[in-house]
Design an enzyme around this catalytic site. Structure first.
Site, PDB file in Angstrom:
ATOM      1  N   GLY A 138     -92.486  52.414 119.074  1.00  0.00           N
ATOM      2  CA  GLY A 138     -92.865  51.009 119.210  1.00  0.00           C
ATOM      3  C   GLY A 138     -91.982  50.261 120.191  1.00  0.00           C
ATOM      4  N   ASP A 155     -93.847  46.567 110.997  1.00  0.00           N
ATOM      5  CA  ASP A 155     -93.882  47.117 109.638  1.00  0.00           C
ATOM      6  C   ASP A 155     -93.015  48.377 109.634  1.00  0.00           C
ATOM      7  OD1 ASP A 155     -94.481  48.110 107.168  1.00  0.00           O
ATOM      8  OD2 ASP A 155     -96.641  48.242 107.484  1.00  0.00           O
ATOM      9  N   ASP A 158     -86.367  51.099 107.076  1.00  0.00           N
ATOM     10  CA  ASP A 158     -85.041  50.471 107.123  1.00  0.00           C
ATOM     11  C   ASP A 158     -84.376  50.703 108.494  1.00  0.00           C
ATOM     12  OD1 ASP A 158     -85.365  49.710 104.500  1.00  0.00           O
ATOM     13  OD2 ASP A 158     -84.317  51.453 103.688  1.00  0.00           O
TER      14      ASP A 158
HETATM   15  N1  SAM Z   1     -93.223  49.084 103.850  1.00  0.00           N
HETATM   16  C1  SAM Z   1     -92.211  49.849 104.344  1.00  0.00           C
HETATM   17  C2  SAM Z   1     -90.800  49.519 103.972  1.00  0.00           C
HETATM   18  O1  SAM Z   1     -90.327  48.416 104.231  1.00  0.00           O
HETATM   19  O2  SAM Z   1     -90.171  50.389 103.397  1.00  0.00           O
HETATM   20  C3  SAM Z   1     -92.398  50.315 105.721  1.00  0.00           C
HETATM   21  C4  SAM Z   1     -93.414  51.361 105.692  1.00  0.00           C
HETATM   22  S1  SAM Z   1     -93.929  52.192 107.069  1.00  0.00           S
HETATM   23  C5  SAM Z   1     -94.188  53.745 106.326  1.00  0.00           C
HETATM   24  C6  SAM Z   1     -92.573  52.358 108.190  1.00  0.00           C
HETATM   25  C7  SAM Z   1     -92.943  53.251 109.351  1.00  0.00           C
HETATM   26  O3  SAM Z   1     -92.222  52.856 110.509  1.00  0.00           O
HETATM   27  C8  SAM Z   1     -92.633  54.719 109.139  1.00  0.00           C
HETATM   28  O4  SAM Z   1     -93.824  55.437 109.019  1.00  0.00           O
HETATM   29  C9  SAM Z   1     -91.838  55.130 110.390  1.00  0.00           C
HETATM   30  O5  SAM Z   1     -92.178  56.394 110.882  1.00  0.00           O
HETATM   31  C10 SAM Z   1     -92.227  54.011 111.354  1.00  0.00           C
HETATM   32  N2  SAM Z   1     -91.258  53.792 112.443  1.00  0.00           N
HETATM   33  C11 SAM Z   1     -89.912  53.774 112.366  1.00  0.00           C
HETATM   34  N3  SAM Z   1     -89.384  53.538 113.580  1.00  0.00           N
HETATM   35  C12 SAM Z   1     -90.410  53.387 114.454  1.00  0.00           C
HETATM   36  C13 SAM Z   1     -90.506  53.133 115.849  1.00  0.00           C
HETATM   37  N4  SAM Z   1     -89.415  52.985 116.618  1.00  0.00           N
HETATM   38  N5  SAM Z   1     -91.742  53.038 116.412  1.00  0.00           N
HETATM   39  C14 SAM Z   1     -92.862  53.183 115.657  1.00  0.00           C
HETATM   40  N6  SAM Z   1     -92.842  53.445 114.334  1.00  0.00           N
HETATM   41  C15 SAM Z   1     -91.630  53.543 113.727  1.00  0.00           C
END
Ligand code: SAM
Length: 275
Positions: A138, A155, A158
């Site tokens: 992202g 979204d 951590d």
């Molecule tokens: N509701 C959640 C929480 O606060 O615990 C967040 C859920 S969602 C599953 C978070 C997602 O962000 C994960 O699937 C992870 O792979 C994705 N993610 C983390 N870093 C990212 C990045 N740099 N670009 C895109 N997606 C990313």
């Protein structure tokens, strides 16, 4: 024999849930992706043993991270969702008729695979013709798309590993540039009890970049402290000026016109450290 899943929420605090069955377990390029069926919360997605979402209470998080911003923007035609691989945010975004296109940028395709296989109530929106799914970072996507989106939803997991950069000042600057001239963003920004420094840093960074900057909160039982924060940065539209009468029916379980206002009411202990 009883089986329990335990998350270390801080070095001194754990949450445990009784497990019925482990449904999905893979090590992706980024993290350990697991779906567990639990007795109390139904199916639960964990990443590196950190709870991301559960069937029983996911609606609070997903309705807050999406509808508060989508209702604030009068014409949210083009929306970017970063992270959110479980699909809950996408499901909520496409409830809005004004949304014409949702670009979903998730870094880890295994999270989406797990959600498609075992979390159908969350991932139901992935097949919508409005949704374009891109498996990429992202941070990179936002840098490469200037003046493109009406709303950006961050979204993320951590602030460790691939999500760390999603909480930096440099990132919020690129979010500002990726938004159109009246755009806004909403990000999940962790626990008001346990992540005060992070929330303050995000608040200051966003306040230096966006003319309108608000923290709002909700209750998410499986997250550390149960009380959770979101940050909105907006170029023009203020969520506090939304007229309740203009909020249309959305078929929600947490979000409502009253919650839209109430979510921005902060207790003094939070207001004090935001000063
Ligand atoms: N509701 C959640 C929480 O606060 O615990 C967040 C859920 S969602 C599953 C978070 C997602 O962000 C994960 O699937 C992870 O792979 C994705 N993610 C983390 N870093 C990212 C990045 N740099 N670009 C895109 N997606 C990313």
């Amino acid at each position: 024999m009883e089986v329990w899943f335990t998350e270390d929420q801080t070095s001194n605090l754990k949450i445990s849930c009784k497990v019925k069955e482990v449904l999905y377990h893979r090590i992706s390029d980024f993290q350990k992706v697991v779906v567990i069926d639990t007795v109390e919360f139904g199916r639960m997605l964990t990443l590196d043993d950190v709870i991301q979402t559960t069937e029983k209470e996911e609606f609070v998080y997903h309705e807050l991270i999406t509808h508060v911003g989508l209702v604030t923007h009068p014409e949210p035609c083009r929306v970017l969702v970063i992270g959110g691989g479980d699909g809950g945010s996408i499901r909520e975004v496409i409830k809005h008729d004004k949304v014409q296109e949702v670009v979903h940028v998730e870094i880890d395709d295994k999270v989406m695979e797990a959600a498609k296989m075992f979390l159908p109530t969350l991932s139901s929106g992935f097949n919508s013709p409005k949704v374009e799914i891109r498996v990429e970072d992202g941070i990179k996507h936002v840098k490469e798309h200037k003046n493109t989106y009406d709303m950006i939803i961050i979204d993320s997991s951590d602030p460790v590993g691939p999500a760390k950069g999603l909480f930096s000042k440099e990132f919020y600057q690129t979010v500002f540039e990726a938004l159109k001239e009246d755009g806004l963003f909403v990000a999940q920004t962790e626990s008001p009890f346990f992540n005060q420094d992070l929330i303050k840093n995000v608040h200051d960074s966003v306040g230096n970049i966006f003319p309108i900057n608000h923290l709002f909160c909700g209750v998410i039982p499986t997250y550390p402290g149960g009380y959770w924060s979101f940050t909105m940065g907006s170029k023009i539209y203020d969520p506090l000026n939304v007229d309740n009468k203009n909020i249309s029916e959305l078929n929600t379980r947490w979000y409502s016109p009253d919650i839209h206002k109430a979510a921005f009411i902060l207790p003094p202990f939070v207001k004090n450290y935001l000063k």
